[in-house]
Design a protein around this motif. Sequence first.
Motif, short mmCIF file in Angstrom:
data_model
loop_
_atom_site.label_atom_id
_atom_site.label_comp_id
_atom_site.label_asym_id
_atom_site.label_seq_id
_atom_site.Cartn_x
_atom_site.Cartn_y
_atom_site.Cartn_z
N ALA A 58 17.23 12.05 -4.36
CA ALA A 58 16.48 13.63 -4.87
C ALA A 58 15.29 12.78 -3.22
O ALA A 58 15.35 13.88 -2.27
CB ALA A 58 15.46 13.72 -5.57
N ASP A 59 15.14 12.02 -3.08
CA ASP A 59 13.39 11.76 -2.39
C ASP A 59 13.93 11.33 -0.49
O ASP A 59 14.08 11.43 -0.28
CB ASP A 59 12.58 10.45 -3.00
N HIS A 66 1.33 -1.26 0.07
CA HIS A 66 0.07 -0.18 0.26
C HIS A 66 0.94 1.40 -0.55
O HIS A 66 1.61 0.90 0.86
CB HIS A 66 -1.11 0.55 1.22
N THR A 67 0.09 2.00 -1.17
CA THR A 67 1.20 3.90 -0.88
C THR A 67 0.53 4.75 -0.96
O THR A 67 1.63 5.66 -1.87
CB THR A 67 2.28 3.53 -2.13
N ILE A 106 4.69 5.83 -6.49
CA ILE A 106 5.60 4.48 -5.52
C ILE A 106 6.88 4.95 -5.64
O ILE A 106 7.75 4.23 -4.48
CB ILE A 106 5.44 3.16 -6.81
N ALA A 107 7.61 5.74 -6.80
CA ALA A 107 8.88 5.98 -6.36
C ALA A 107 9.30 6.48 -4.65
O ALA A 107 10.27 6.32 -4.16
CB ALA A 107 9.25 7.06 -7.11
N GLU A 108 7.86 7.28 -4.28
CA GLU A 108 8.12 7.72 -3.18
C GLU A 108 8.05 7.05 -2.24
O GLU A 108 8.61 7.21 -0.76
CB GLU A 108 7.28 9.20 -3.30
N ALA A 109 7.22 6.14 -2.14
CA ALA A 109 6.87 5.25 -1.22
C ALA A 109 8.12 4.13 -1.04
O ALA A 109 8.86 4.02 -0.19
CB ALA A 109 5.62 4.24 -1.13
#
Length: 771
Positions: free
Chosen positions: A328-329, A205-206, A212-215
């Motif tokens: 970056a995140d 779950h995101t 999804i990249a940030e998750a």
Amino acid sequence: MSVAAPAGVRRVRVRIEGTVQGVGFRPYVFRLARALGLGGFVLNDERGVLVEVEGPPAPIERFLERLPLEAPPLAAVERLAVEPLPMEGGAVFEIVSSERRGEPDAFVSPDTAPCAECLAELFDPAERRYRYPFVNCTNCGPRFTIVRGVPYDRPLTTMGSFQMCARCRAEYEDPLDRRFHAQPIACAGCGPALTLLAPSGRPVHTAEARDIAEAAAKALVGGLILAIKGVGGFHLGCRADDEHAVAALRARKHREEKPFALMVADLEAAGRLAHVGPLERELLLGRERPIVLARRRPDTLLAAAVAPCSPDLGLMLPYSPLHHLLLADTGVPLVMTSANVSDEPIAYEDADALARLGRIADLFLLHDRPIETRTDDSVVRAVSLRGRRRPLMLRRSRGYVPERIELPVPAERHLLACGAELKSTFCLAKGRRAWVGHHIGDLANYETLRSFRQGIERFALLFAIEPVVVAHDLHPEYLSSKHALEREAAQHIGVQHHHAHLAACLAEHGETGPAIGAVYDGTGFGTDGTVWGGELLAGDLAGFERAGHLWPVRMPGGEQAIREPWRMACVWVTEAAGTGAAVPRTLAPRVDSVRWDQIAGLSAADSPFAPVTTSMGRLFDAVSALCGLRTHVTYEGQAAFELEAAADLGEPGAYPFPVRGGRLDARETVMAVLGDVGRGVPTATISARFHNGLAHATAAACADAAGRHGTETVVLSGGVFQNRLLLERTAALITGAGLRLLVPERLPPNDGGISFGQAAVAAARLARGAP
């Protein structure tokens, strides 16, 4: 490079060969021809790019002059052939569909890092590809890892199943657009997408993340280990400043001490971790994006388990849009190590990754763009030779493969060279063109052998090669040799291991010899049935003779002596001081005296369990053990690596290392080491004196052999010359003696270059009519 048209000609055909497909070459030609008011067409075919232009003679001349000079950044124009044609009256210049009429002879571009324009789009909220992890254009992105055939067109890539949306299609079909015929073109509406899975395969779950990249980045920040699908395979990633996460990754991956590679966001971040000079900066920023070894800064905020016992860090910058988003995140350096269990090839298929990495990774960050060919990260380091800094290739793979390397003697028939056992590569060749495959790994199990065979099949398909000659190492038990001999219909050419090292260096410099080669490595099957490894060869591409070697000793337990360097210390102490020599004080706490005496007895016996060797790598192991650095190793080359790392670079002293009748006699060297060990001399001093002594001995032996064999050219190669300290000091002494020095540049000095050397030897022998 420029080619003039015959006087008065008003239509010409131009055949362009090189890396000219998938790099924006056709739209470049289109724009150039239209700017000059010429008619005609441009297309891709099996050999490269074909152009016909028609118009007044002066614009045609200007077209031919500018064509190779203003080519796109990823293009490499290698040949231009021009022929006059009758006029057809065409006033409009067009890009026409690719043709496939004959045998493929085009060059596939390596994968390249995102360009500045694509990165700007990635991080600009106003752009439609904002945070899209697969943004690319004709100047960047995946190439080799997605191609399935030539010519390089979308249906022959792993993007063939993705149907372009109207907006992407418009960009793809517009010759004035940066994405004209960018085969991996896509956007969030029509292209590949990310998924985040648990090891069970269940989606995670995101909702708390914008995408999804940030998750995935939040999971990394939280200390989890992720299996991350990239360009050529999977990485295992975690926070590099989290001791618990890095230690867990080591334990799960069964990688006890070998340093992990790090990915950092930019040069500034790299500079906070290591001393990054101009060449290191250039390498880090290069479109190939290799791992670059650089001397670490003290007191970096990294987990101690990232690179234990290493003064260097392996750094790389992001080389895909997904990597850029993750860095970056997270805002922290990340461990990015090959996704495998020790000794296996990296995972590159989703199902295989879930099956093999399920006990290592906490989460899986996947995407649905298939990887056609797995490629590991390339590794380079900077060295100083002849007064200039230059790169030394340690592993050649992603970013460099499949660039071709010319053979100085053309292969008269299609040729396969199967390489060695460690750091395995293969090489396919026809005519002067040779393609050295990507790094496979050590051929130690079925999985690596399967990857090796798949790689050969893929290259043979891409470059239209059907081998009728197969070159191989002389060692009968290498899996690479067994694979060669399984090809029963082919002509087989056995090539001695160290001769292949010498030939690889000569051939990549476009030379045929003669030369003297100081070839130092761990093991290689000699023509006399013993284990060679500290060799002075005099020869050319077709043949060689042994001009000298390291003093021979026994290798007690065979392969066990590689895993337990104290055994080689025992052998060399026994050889130098005689039977009955006591366990040195540095080893006494870790080596039982009874066991020491047993190994000393075995080293003096004529036993099949203690083969004779001249291995320079094993001498390094012995000195490392005598210094108390390493009695047992957990990865190949560890003892020698740590000995180099310990050296005091300011120490001018050198141990005696006599050269007698072509033999480099290390017995006096070992006695000097023992003496300093007994007196409590610092390990840093001992290491430096050993390196300096060997450098002086090598230079003297090469000068003597060059005089005896009438040549001024010297080659330094073999895995031992990955050692920067030894390479730099030996090179300085050799050039200082007025000799001409060659060292590997485009290929590694280790066994990763063996296959190219085998191909060069086989081609030269075929040309001479020799077996």
